[in-house]
Design a protein around this motif. Structure first.
Motif, mmCIF file in Angstrom:
data_model
loop_
_atom_site.group_PDB
_atom_site.id
_atom_site.type_symbol
_atom_site.label_atom_id
_atom_site.label_comp_id
_atom_site.label_asym_id
_atom_site.label_seq_id
_atom_site.Cartn_x
_atom_site.Cartn_y
_atom_site.Cartn_z
ATOM 1 N N THR A 9 0.853 -1.187 0.000
ATOM 2 C CA THR A 9 0.000 0.000 0.000
ATOM 3 C C THR A 9 0.892 1.242 0.000
ATOM 4 O O THR A 9 2.099 1.131 0.197
ATOM 5 C CB THR A 9 -0.891 0.041 1.266
ATOM 6 O OG1 THR A 9 -0.082 0.428 2.382
ATOM 7 C CG2 THR A 9 -1.557 -1.301 1.535
ATOM 8 N N SER A 21 -16.115 -4.492 -3.760
ATOM 9 C CA SER A 21 -16.054 -4.347 -5.216
ATOM 10 C C SER A 21 -16.978 -3.242 -5.730
ATOM 11 O O SER A 21 -16.701 -2.639 -6.755
ATOM 12 C CB SER A 21 -16.352 -5.667 -5.913
ATOM 13 O OG SER A 21 -17.548 -6.211 -5.447
ATOM 14 N N ASP A 24 -14.830 -0.317 -5.405
ATOM 15 C CA ASP A 24 -13.459 -0.528 -5.899
ATOM 16 C C ASP A 24 -12.428 -0.183 -4.835
ATOM 17 O O ASP A 24 -11.464 0.535 -5.090
ATOM 18 C CB ASP A 24 -13.193 0.283 -7.168
ATOM 19 C CG ASP A 24 -13.905 -0.296 -8.383
ATOM 20 O OD1 ASP A 24 -14.122 -1.527 -8.413
ATOM 21 O OD2 ASP A 24 -14.241 0.470 -9.295
ATOM 22 N N SER A 25 -12.661 -0.699 -3.613
ATOM 23 C CA SER A 25 -11.734 -0.451 -2.516
ATOM 24 C C SER A 25 -11.541 -1.714 -1.695
ATOM 25 O O SER A 25 -12.271 -2.688 -1.857
ATOM 26 C CB SER A 25 -12.235 0.687 -1.625
ATOM 27 O OG SER A 25 -13.425 0.292 -0.962
ATOM 28 N N TYR A 38 -8.292 1.430 1.085
ATOM 29 C CA TYR A 38 -7.560 1.968 -0.058
ATOM 30 C C TYR A 38 -8.310 1.653 -1.342
ATOM 31 O O TYR A 38 -8.924 0.585 -1.459
ATOM 32 C CB TYR A 38 -6.171 1.311 -0.193
ATOM 33 C CG TYR A 38 -5.255 1.581 0.952
ATOM 34 C CD1 TYR A 38 -4.453 2.716 0.974
ATOM 35 C CD2 TYR A 38 -5.162 0.692 2.015
ATOM 36 C CE1 TYR A 38 -3.596 2.959 2.029
ATOM 37 C CE2 TYR A 38 -4.307 0.931 3.074
ATOM 38 C CZ TYR A 38 -3.529 2.069 3.075
ATOM 39 O OH TYR A 38 -2.681 2.315 4.127
ATOM 40 N N PRO A 39 -8.225 2.552 -2.344
ATOM 41 C CA PRO A 39 -8.729 2.196 -3.670
ATOM 42 C C PRO A 39 -7.905 1.020 -4.206
ATOM 43 O O PRO A 39 -6.689 0.949 -3.967
ATOM 44 C CB PRO A 39 -8.479 3.451 -4.506
ATOM 45 C CG PRO A 39 -8.267 4.549 -3.519
ATOM 46 C CD PRO A 39 -7.708 3.914 -2.288
ATOM 47 N N LEU A 40 -8.554 0.104 -4.913
ATOM 48 C CA LEU A 40 -7.842 -1.058 -5.447
ATOM 49 C C LEU A 40 -6.680 -0.638 -6.346
ATOM 50 O O LEU A 40 -5.663 -1.327 -6.417
ATOM 51 C CB LEU A 40 -8.804 -1.964 -6.216
ATOM 52 C CG LEU A 40 -9.902 -2.624 -5.393
ATOM 53 C CD1 LEU A 40 -10.804 -3.467 -6.290
ATOM 54 C CD2 LEU A 40 -9.315 -3.473 -4.273
ATOM 55 N N SER A 41 -6.810 0.509 -7.020
ATOM 56 C CA SER A 41 -5.759 0.976 -7.923
ATOM 57 C C SER A 41 -4.459 1.315 -7.188
ATOM 58 O O SER A 41 -3.405 1.388 -7.808
ATOM 59 C CB SER A 41 -6.241 2.193 -8.711
ATOM 60 O OG SER A 41 -6.556 3.258 -7.822
ATOM 61 N N GLN A 42 -4.527 1.532 -5.865
ATOM 62 C CA GLN A 42 -3.335 1.866 -5.082
ATOM 63 C C GLN A 42 -2.667 0.639 -4.465
ATOM 64 O O GLN A 42 -1.658 0.773 -3.779
ATOM 65 C CB GLN A 42 -3.679 2.846 -3.958
ATOM 66 C CG GLN A 42 -4.058 4.215 -4.451
ATOM 67 C CD GLN A 42 -4.280 5.185 -3.297
ATOM 68 O OE1 GLN A 42 -4.339 4.814 -2.133
ATOM 69 N NE2 GLN A 42 -4.424 6.451 -3.635
ATOM 70 N N THR A 44 -0.922 -3.265 -4.715
ATOM 71 C CA THR A 44 -0.214 -4.221 -5.552
ATOM 72 C C THR A 44 -0.087 -5.524 -4.779
ATOM 73 O O THR A 44 0.458 -5.533 -3.668
ATOM 74 C CB THR A 44 1.203 -3.706 -5.906
ATOM 75 O OG1 THR A 44 1.088 -2.440 -6.547
ATOM 76 C CG2 THR A 44 1.920 -4.674 -6.828
#
Length: 57
Positions: A9, A21, A24-25, A38-42, A44
């Motif tokens: 993160t 979902s 999207d977090s 956290y947003p899923l885009s942040q 890994t």
């Protein structure tokens, strides 16, 4: 991404405890013990996990 996955993160490593979902977090339990969303885009995924940690409510 799914609960139990180890992720990186913006605040350091942690484990996904809940995925939302529709927003999207994901809620992530950090190594410090703190839980943050956290947003899923942040996030890994660094390792696919097994059983997610439990969070006392």
């Amino acid at each position: 991404m799914k609960p139990g996955d180890f992720v990186q993160t913006p605040d350091g490593p942690g484990v996904i405890v809940l995925v939302n979902s529709s927003k999207d977090s994901a809620s992530v339990k950090l190594d410090t013990g703190e839980v943050r969303s956290y947003p899923l885009s942040q996030l890994t995924v660094t390792e696919s996990g097994g059983t997610p940690p439990t969070i006392p409510y």
